[in-house]
Scaffold this motif. Sequence first.
Motif, PDB file in Angstrom:
ATOM      1  N   ALA A  80       0.811  -1.212   0.000  1.00 25.58           N
ATOM      2  CA  ALA A  80       0.000   0.000   0.000  1.00 25.58           C
ATOM      3  C   ALA A  80       0.843   1.260   0.000  1.00 25.58           C
ATOM      4  O   ALA A  80       0.348   2.350  -0.242  1.00 25.58           O
ATOM      5  N   GLY A  81       2.144   1.127   0.277  1.00 24.65           N
ATOM      6  CA  GLY A  81       3.019   2.298   0.281  1.00 24.65           C
ATOM      7  C   GLY A  81       2.626   3.272   1.367  1.00 24.65           C
ATOM      8  O   GLY A  81       2.359   2.891   2.498  1.00 24.65           O
ATOM      9  N   ASP A  82       2.592   4.539   1.017  1.00 21.68           N
ATOM     10  CA  ASP A  82       2.224   5.570   1.980  1.00 21.68           C
ATOM     11  C   ASP A  82       0.760   5.968   1.854  1.00 21.68           C
ATOM     12  O   ASP A  82       0.382   7.078   2.212  1.00 21.68           O
ATOM     13  N   LEU A  83      -0.080   5.081   1.348  1.00 21.57           N
ATOM     14  CA  LEU A  83      -1.497   5.376   1.178  1.00 21.57           C
ATOM     15  C   LEU A  83      -2.312   4.743   2.303  1.00 21.57           C
ATOM     16  O   LEU A  83      -2.019   3.645   2.775  1.00 21.57           O
ATOM     17  N   ILE A  84      -3.362   5.455   2.704  1.00 17.07           N
ATOM     18  CA  ILE A  84      -4.284   4.976   3.723  1.00 17.07           C
ATOM     19  C   ILE A  84      -5.593   4.609   3.041  1.00 17.07           C
ATOM     20  O   ILE A  84      -6.147   5.407   2.278  1.00 17.07           O
ATOM     21  N   TRP A  85      -6.093   3.401   3.323  1.00 16.87           N
ATOM     22  CA  TRP A  85      -7.314   2.904   2.703  1.00 16.87           C
ATOM     23  C   TRP A  85      -8.397   2.762   3.762  1.00 16.87           C
ATOM     24  O   TRP A  85      -8.206   2.059   4.751  1.00 16.87           O
ATOM     25  N   ALA A  86      -9.544   3.412   3.547  1.00 15.32           N
ATOM     26  CA  ALA A  86     -10.680   3.292   4.461  1.00 15.32           C
ATOM     27  C   ALA A  86     -11.874   2.740   3.687  1.00 15.32           C
ATOM     28  O   ALA A  86     -12.262   3.308   2.660  1.00 15.32           O
ATOM     29  N   PRO A  87     -12.474   1.636   4.124  1.00  9.96           N
ATOM     30  CA  PRO A  87     -13.616   1.066   3.389  1.00  9.96           C
ATOM     31  C   PRO A  87     -14.828   1.981   3.442  1.00  9.96           C
ATOM     32  O   PRO A  87     -15.127   2.581   4.471  1.00  9.96           O
ATOM     33  N   LEU A  88     -15.528   2.083   2.309  1.00 11.99           N
ATOM     34  CA  LEU A  88     -16.692   2.958   2.213  1.00 11.99           C
ATOM     35  C   LEU A  88     -17.995   2.196   2.009  1.00 11.99           C
ATOM     36  O   LEU A  88     -18.973   2.408   2.704  1.00 11.99           O
ATOM     37  N   LEU A  89     -18.016   1.315   1.013  1.00 16.31           N
ATOM     38  CA  LEU A  89     -19.274   0.660   0.639  1.00 16.31           C
ATOM     39  C   LEU A  89     -19.001  -0.658  -0.073  1.00 16.31           C
ATOM     40  O   LEU A  89     -18.164  -0.709  -0.971  1.00 16.31           O
ATOM     41  N   ARG A  90     -19.706  -1.697   0.356  1.00 15.61           N
ATOM     42  CA  ARG A  90     -19.676  -2.972  -0.366  1.00 15.61           C
ATOM     43  C   ARG A  90     -20.977  -3.078  -1.156  1.00 15.61           C
ATOM     44  O   ARG A  90     -22.064  -3.037  -0.586  1.00 15.61           O
ATOM     45  N   THR A  91     -20.858  -3.159  -2.455  1.00  9.01           N
ATOM     46  CA  THR A  91     -22.039  -3.192  -3.310  1.00  9.01           C
ATOM     47  C   THR A  91     -22.616  -4.597  -3.397  1.00  9.01           C
ATOM     48  O   THR A  91     -21.995  -5.579  -2.986  1.00  9.01           O
ATOM     49  N   TRP A  92     -23.798  -4.717  -3.964  1.00  7.74           N
ATOM     50  CA  TRP A  92     -24.452  -6.016  -4.136  1.00  7.74           C
ATOM     51  C   TRP A  92     -25.271  -5.999  -5.430  1.00  7.74           C
ATOM     52  O   TRP A  92     -25.689  -4.953  -5.921  1.00  7.74           O
ATOM     53  N   PHE A  93     -25.457  -7.176  -6.003  1.00  8.70           N
ATOM     54  CA  PHE A  93     -26.134  -7.330  -7.296  1.00  8.70           C
ATOM     55  C   PHE A  93     -27.127  -8.482  -7.225  1.00  8.70           C
ATOM     56  O   PHE A  93     -26.797  -9.574  -6.745  1.00  8.70           O
ATOM     57  N   THR A  94     -28.322  -8.230  -7.714  1.00  8.40           N
ATOM     58  CA  THR A  94     -29.378  -9.240  -7.745  1.00  8.40           C
ATOM     59  C   THR A  94     -30.235  -9.005  -8.988  1.00  8.40           C
ATOM     60  O   THR A  94     -30.250  -7.871  -9.511  1.00  8.40           O
ATOM     61  N   PRO A  95     -30.951 -10.006  -9.502  1.00  3.40           N
ATOM     62  CA  PRO A  95     -31.802  -9.777 -10.667  1.00  3.40           C
ATOM     63  C   PRO A  95     -32.882  -8.736 -10.389  1.00  3.40           C
ATOM     64  O   PRO A  95     -33.545  -8.782  -9.351  1.00  3.40           O
ATOM     65  N   ILE A  96     -33.040  -7.784 -11.313  1.00  2.00           N
ATOM     66  CA  ILE A  96     -34.057  -6.743 -11.180  1.00  2.00           C
ATOM     67  C   ILE A  96     -34.824  -6.631 -12.488  1.00  2.00           C
ATOM     68  O   ILE A  96     -34.273  -6.827 -13.569  1.00  2.00           O
TER      69      ILE A  96
END
Length: 324
Positions: A156-172
């Motif tokens: 990751a080097g000098d980068l900070i990663w913060a989780p934002l959103l986990r998406t989801w997919f379903t038939p629509i």
Amino acid sequence: MNKRLPSLTSLRTFEAAARNLSFAKAADELFVTPAAVGFQVKQLEQELGGALFTRKHRAIELTDKGQILRKSLGQVFETIQAAWDEAHEPLHETVLKISGPAKAVHSWVMPSLASARAQRPDIKVSWDLSKQNRDLLTSEFDMAIRWAQEPDPGGAGDLIWAPLLRTWFTPIMRPDVARFVRKPADMKKLGFIDVEFATDADSDDTTWNAWHRVNGLQPPTSYAVSCTDTASAVETAIATGHVAIGGSFLASAQLESGALVAPFDTAIAPFSRFWLVCRDGMQATPEYQWFLDAVREGAKVFEAASADMKLYFPNGIENTEKHF
């Protein structure tokens, strides 16, 4: 004696007359006539129950009551004037330069920031909506929203990663065609909408394939329509009556309005998710925390929409940690 507070106008008029020791000078300052100043002062004296000025030939002097009131009011009006002047000063803007994918920014991030704008009206966001991953270590950008799998701590080097959103997919699909769908196999006769988008960045697997495998079905071998992205597939489902696979922010408005429905309770959650990425040190700033909190708050809407869904990773393992 009447202890009800007098009008602010009469107090302001008295303060000007007491400071200038002149009704005429007070009138010039307040853009009224000397007679109006005298009327306001007399009204104030009646409410107070005592004289504020001793009137002499061509001069006025403060009485004891007048001196007490002048001293206190002078401080009050200085405070009011300072507050008014400060409110007229332009806000010092802080500009955040952020890179991110256009669909996510328009449908999810910008509405989230709009609702949080009152907390930090001094922050202005300058967006770069290109598909390139900007190098945050060498560029002028402060942060980036990226779609990626769990970052390698060692890479990751000098980068900070913060989780934002986990998406989801379903038939629509449209509600009128959903009436004829009782089981997954019934969707085939409606026609599938293919999306030229892999479930994860380093995989050729599609969301349709993963969804069918999780439900013990053979993946589709033919499609009625092909689209370049999920947003286009959602609109095509409304226009044609074919079945798209989508969810999260890309179909939330259509699902909420009833233009589309999701008849099944299983969805695919890719290994990849959205992250907020910044240089090390940026995460300690109040601007970063404001942005992170606002976007995560906006993500709760899409997480709530999947509350009754069973989310599965593409490998078939159920995802029990839905947040972020």
